[in-house]
Enzyme design. Structure first.
Site, PDB file in Angstrom:
ATOM      1  N   ASP A 118       0.821  -1.212   0.000  1.00 45.26           N
ATOM      2  CA  ASP A 118       0.000   0.000   0.000  1.00 45.26           C
ATOM      3  C   ASP A 118       0.855   1.262   0.000  1.00 45.26           C
ATOM      4  O   ASP A 118       0.431   2.311  -0.484  1.00 45.26           O
ATOM      5  CB  ASP A 118      -0.898   0.044   1.249  1.00 45.26           C
TER       6      ASP A 118
ATOM      7  N   ASP B  42      -2.408   5.595  -2.969  1.00 38.63           N
ATOM      8  CA  ASP B  42      -1.780   4.451  -2.327  1.00 38.63           C
ATOM      9  C   ASP B  42      -1.086   3.654  -3.437  1.00 38.63           C
ATOM     10  O   ASP B  42      -1.648   3.493  -4.532  1.00 38.63           O
ATOM     11  CB  ASP B  42      -2.817   3.543  -1.653  1.00 38.63           C
TER      12      ASP B  42
ATOM     13  N   HIS C  60      -7.405   0.018  -3.657  1.00 35.18           N
ATOM     14  CA  HIS C  60      -6.377  -0.938  -4.082  1.00 35.18           C
ATOM     15  C   HIS C  60      -6.896  -1.838  -5.200  1.00 35.18           C
ATOM     16  O   HIS C  60      -7.951  -2.439  -5.083  1.00 35.18           O
ATOM     17  CB  HIS C  60      -5.841  -1.753  -2.907  1.00 35.18           C
TER      18      HIS C  60
ATOM     19  N   ASP D 295      -5.495  -4.585  -6.481  1.00 32.00           N
ATOM     20  CA  ASP D 295      -5.000  -5.958  -6.563  1.00 32.00           C
ATOM     21  C   ASP D 295      -5.970  -7.030  -6.067  1.00 32.00           C
ATOM     22  O   ASP D 295      -5.571  -8.177  -5.842  1.00 32.00           O
ATOM     23  CB  ASP D 295      -3.618  -6.090  -5.891  1.00 32.00           C
TER      24      ASP D 295
ATOM     25  N   CYS E  89      -0.632  -7.818  -1.080  1.00 34.70           N
ATOM     26  CA  CYS E  89      -0.661  -6.661  -0.177  1.00 34.70           C
ATOM     27  C   CYS E  89       0.448  -6.722   0.866  1.00 34.70           C
ATOM     28  O   CYS E  89       1.020  -5.694   1.245  1.00 34.70           O
ATOM     29  CB  CYS E  89      -1.974  -6.616   0.589  1.00 34.70           C
TER      30      CYS E  89
END
Ligand code: ARG
Length: 355
Positions: free
Chosen positions: A110, A188, A237, A239, A339
């Site tokens: 992140d 991020d 995020h 992912d 992550c």
């Protein structure tokens, strides 16, 4: 100088990686920025527990899983580095805001964005994460001395002007409406991924257009930064929505990415299987799509959650070598293998893989 930091993709042979730590993890204080991103079922938990430590037994189980991941990576020949513990239980005060505590150093993905030989500290939009990059400073200083380029994006103010006070939940099927304004650039690192000269990113509740434009200009003409349209009404995020596993191989959450971005023309598109994580398992900070948050060690080996039979089977059928690793308790804190790590060095050159 031969930079110790060097990564052009998400799949070149992984040589060195940072694995997060879960120690001292604190529940962030309730705020509109959490309303926009955290699972609805957990809102009451934040309202009640904000500023207090996460349940110690769950932290301990997640910590044991992290140690398991470190062992697995080392056995596969990867050099593993860890951040330093920080006093996350201490309050934060700046001229613009206060917080009862920080968050954690569990998710280096992140915070740190590696593009080529440069490592960038993200200007994160969550107040509880304001000092999180400090957990990595020992490593960043070492990488700098070794020849890496070290950058911190402009430190944001995070005053009330950044947050949309009138934000209303669009619901699960509604249109994304960002909880952050364009007051100052924020992003991020986990809202971006690398495919050689092409970098992909999304706007989210922590990454605004200003932040994306800052990154685009900062990276310059060597890279092309594409903004992906992701059908996620609470984005934070990228992912757990799409992730390249190898050149020409894209893992996609079909619920969130109905139309494959044109740059992936000619790529094999693999559909993420339905999550297998039990509905009763606590997930404070993420949806169950964290099942697709895998980590490629090279074009074949992929670290995957040990209890996730459907994903293990799918990876095999697509020609990968799954490396199962228990990680469900870590998942409770908002992420999985992608992550929990930040690639420091992957062998390989800067190339084009996309149309
Ligand atoms: N927001 C995503 C979801 O709820 C989870 C993304 C986690 N990724 C990360 N780098 N922390 O599905």
């Amino acid at each position: 100088m031969n930079s110790p930091v060097r990564a052009y993709t998400e799949w070149d042979l992984l040589e060195e990686v940072i694995v997060g730590i879960i120690d001292d993890a604190m529940v962030p204080e309730w705020h509109v920025s959490l309303a926009a991103t955290m699972p609805t079922a957990q809102h009451a938990f934040y309202k009640r527990e904000g500023g207090k430590p996460f349940p110690a037994d769950q932290v301990a189980k997640a910590r044991a899983e992290l140690e398991g991941l470190v062992k697995l990576l080392e056995a596969e020949g990867v050099k593993v580095r860890r951040p330093d513990r920080q006093p996350f239980a201490k309050p934060i005060a700046t001229p613009h805001f206060t917080q009862p505590a920080g968050l954690y150093a569990a998710m280096p993905r992140d915070v740190l964005l590696v593009v080529g030989e440069e490592i960038i500290e993200s200007p994160m939009a969550w107040r509880s994460r304001y000092f999180e990059p400090l957990a990595y400073r020992r490593l960043l200083k070492e990488y700098f001395h070794g020849g890496a380029t070290w950058t911190a994006a402009p430190k944001p103010e995070l005053s009330d002007a950044l947050y949309d006070r009138d934000w209303q939940d669009p619901g699960d099927d509604g249109e994304f409406r960002s909880v952050i304004t364009e007051y100052e650039p924020t992003f991020d690192a986990a809202d971006f991924f690398r495919c050689g000269r092409d970098i992909f990113g999304q706007r989210s509740n922590v990454t605004n257009a200003f932040g994306i434009e800052w990154l685009r200009r900062h990276l310059g003409s060597e890279y092309r930064l594409h903004v992906v349209d992701v059908a996620d009404s609470h984005p934070m995020h990228i992912d757990a929505s799409l992730l390249p596993l190898a050149p020409g191989k894209l893992l996609v959450n079909r619920e969130r990415v109905p139309v494959i971005p044109k740059q992936f023309k000619g790529w094999d598109v693999f559909t993420t299987p339905e999550p297998a994580i039990p509905l009763s398992h606590p997930l404070y900070m993420t949806s169950r799509w964290i099942n697709m948050n895998v980590l490629s060690l090279d074009e074949k080996r992929v670290v995957v959650e040990a209890g996730d039979e459907p994903m293990i089977r799918a990876l095999k059928s697509w020609g990968f070598t799954p490396l199962p690793c228990p990680f469900r308790w870590f998942n409770s804190f908002g992420g999985s293998f992608h992550c929990a790590t930040a690639d420091v060095r992957r062998r390989g050159e800067l190339k084009s893989y996309c149309a």
